[in-house]
Design a protein around this motif. Structure first.
Motif, short mmCIF file in Angstrom:
data_model
loop_
_atom_site.label_atom_id
_atom_site.label_comp_id
_atom_site.label_asym_id
_atom_site.label_seq_id
_atom_site.Cartn_x
_atom_site.Cartn_y
_atom_site.Cartn_z
N VAL A 99 0.84 -1.20 0.00
CA VAL A 99 0.00 0.00 0.00
C VAL A 99 0.87 1.25 0.00
O VAL A 99 0.61 2.21 -0.74
CB VAL A 99 -0.97 -0.02 1.21
CG1 VAL A 99 -1.66 1.33 1.39
CG2 VAL A 99 -1.99 -1.11 1.05
N SER A 100 1.93 1.24 0.79
CA SER A 100 2.81 2.41 0.85
C SER A 100 3.50 2.66 -0.48
O SER A 100 3.59 3.80 -0.94
CB SER A 100 3.87 2.22 1.94
OG SER A 100 3.26 2.10 3.18
N LYS A 103 0.97 3.97 -3.07
CA LYS A 103 0.62 5.36 -2.80
C LYS A 103 1.72 6.31 -3.25
O LYS A 103 1.46 7.38 -3.82
CB LYS A 103 0.35 5.58 -1.31
CG LYS A 103 -1.02 5.22 -0.84
CD LYS A 103 -1.16 5.60 0.63
CE LYS A 103 -2.49 5.21 1.18
NZ LYS A 103 -2.62 5.54 2.61
N SER A 104 2.98 5.94 -2.98
CA SER A 104 4.08 6.84 -3.28
C SER A 104 4.42 6.88 -4.76
O SER A 104 4.82 7.92 -5.27
CB SER A 104 5.31 6.46 -2.46
OG SER A 104 5.75 5.17 -2.85
N THR A 108 -3.12 9.38 -9.58
CA THR A 108 -4.52 9.15 -9.22
C THR A 108 -4.86 7.67 -9.29
O THR A 108 -5.62 7.17 -8.48
CB THR A 108 -5.44 9.94 -10.16
OG1 THR A 108 -5.16 9.58 -11.51
CG2 THR A 108 -5.25 11.43 -9.98
N GLY A 110 -2.78 5.23 -8.72
CA GLY A 110 -2.15 4.60 -7.56
C GLY A 110 -2.96 4.83 -6.29
O GLY A 110 -3.12 3.93 -5.48
N LYS A 111 -3.51 6.04 -6.13
CA LYS A 111 -4.32 6.32 -4.94
C LYS A 111 -5.61 5.50 -4.96
O LYS A 111 -6.05 5.01 -3.93
CB LYS A 111 -4.63 7.81 -4.86
CG LYS A 111 -3.41 8.63 -4.50
CD LYS A 111 -3.72 10.10 -4.39
CE LYS A 111 -2.43 10.85 -4.08
NZ LYS A 111 -2.60 12.29 -4.07
N ALA A 114 -4.69 2.02 -3.99
CA ALA A 114 -4.41 1.94 -2.56
C ALA A 114 -5.71 1.90 -1.76
O ALA A 114 -5.83 1.16 -0.78
CB ALA A 114 -3.55 3.13 -2.13
N LYS A 115 -6.69 2.72 -2.19
CA LYS A 115 -8.00 2.70 -1.52
C LYS A 115 -8.66 1.33 -1.65
O LYS A 115 -9.24 0.81 -0.70
CB LYS A 115 -8.92 3.78 -2.10
CG LYS A 115 -8.61 5.15 -1.61
CD LYS A 115 -9.64 6.14 -2.16
CE LYS A 115 -9.30 7.55 -1.74
NZ LYS A 115 -10.26 8.51 -2.29
#
Length: 125
Positions: A99-100, A103-104, A108, A110-111, A114-115
């Motif tokens: 997840v980290s 996110k990094s 958009t 990737g976010k 991650a969600k």
């Protein structure tokens, strides 16, 4: 004449003989100090289950097997539980890492990914 009294011996009603004077013999003090060795033992295991088993007619072989395999089973289950706990911890750390990283690295997309991963992780709990 000497002042030594003769040893008194009496006959008991059952026909045996014994000394009338039961004073302990005088012992000389030891020349060297005495060393006391004290052995501390653990308490014996609780044998309630074994007594119940023997009282109910189960053979001694069954009781012996229970005495041997009981602690063995507890040890095996403890080892399995420890392995499962380690694997669960490893899975949590890897999920957090994924997840980290997602996110990094991602924008958009990737976010959003991650969600999705976070939601999936919450559903499993």
């Amino acid at each position: 004449m000497s002042n030594i009294e003769p040893v008194r011996i009496v006959q008991l009603p059952d026909g045996t003989y014994t000394y009338a004077d039961h004073l302990p013999a005088i012992q000389a003090p030891p020349a060297a100090p005495q060393v006391v060795h004290q052995h501390i033992h653990h308490a014996p295991p609780d044998r309630t289950v074994q007594r119940i088993a023997l009282g109910s007619g189960i053979g001694a072989g069954t009781v012996a097997a229970g005495v041997y395999f009981g602690p063995l089973l507890v040890g095996a289950l403890t080892a399995i539980a420890a392995n499962l706990a380690l694997l669960a911890f490893l899975a949590a750390v890897l999920a957090w890492g994924v997840v980290s990283v997602v996110k990094s690295i991602g924008g958009t997309d990737g976010k959003a990914a991650a969600k999705t991963l976070a939601k999936a992780r919450k559903r499993r709990r």
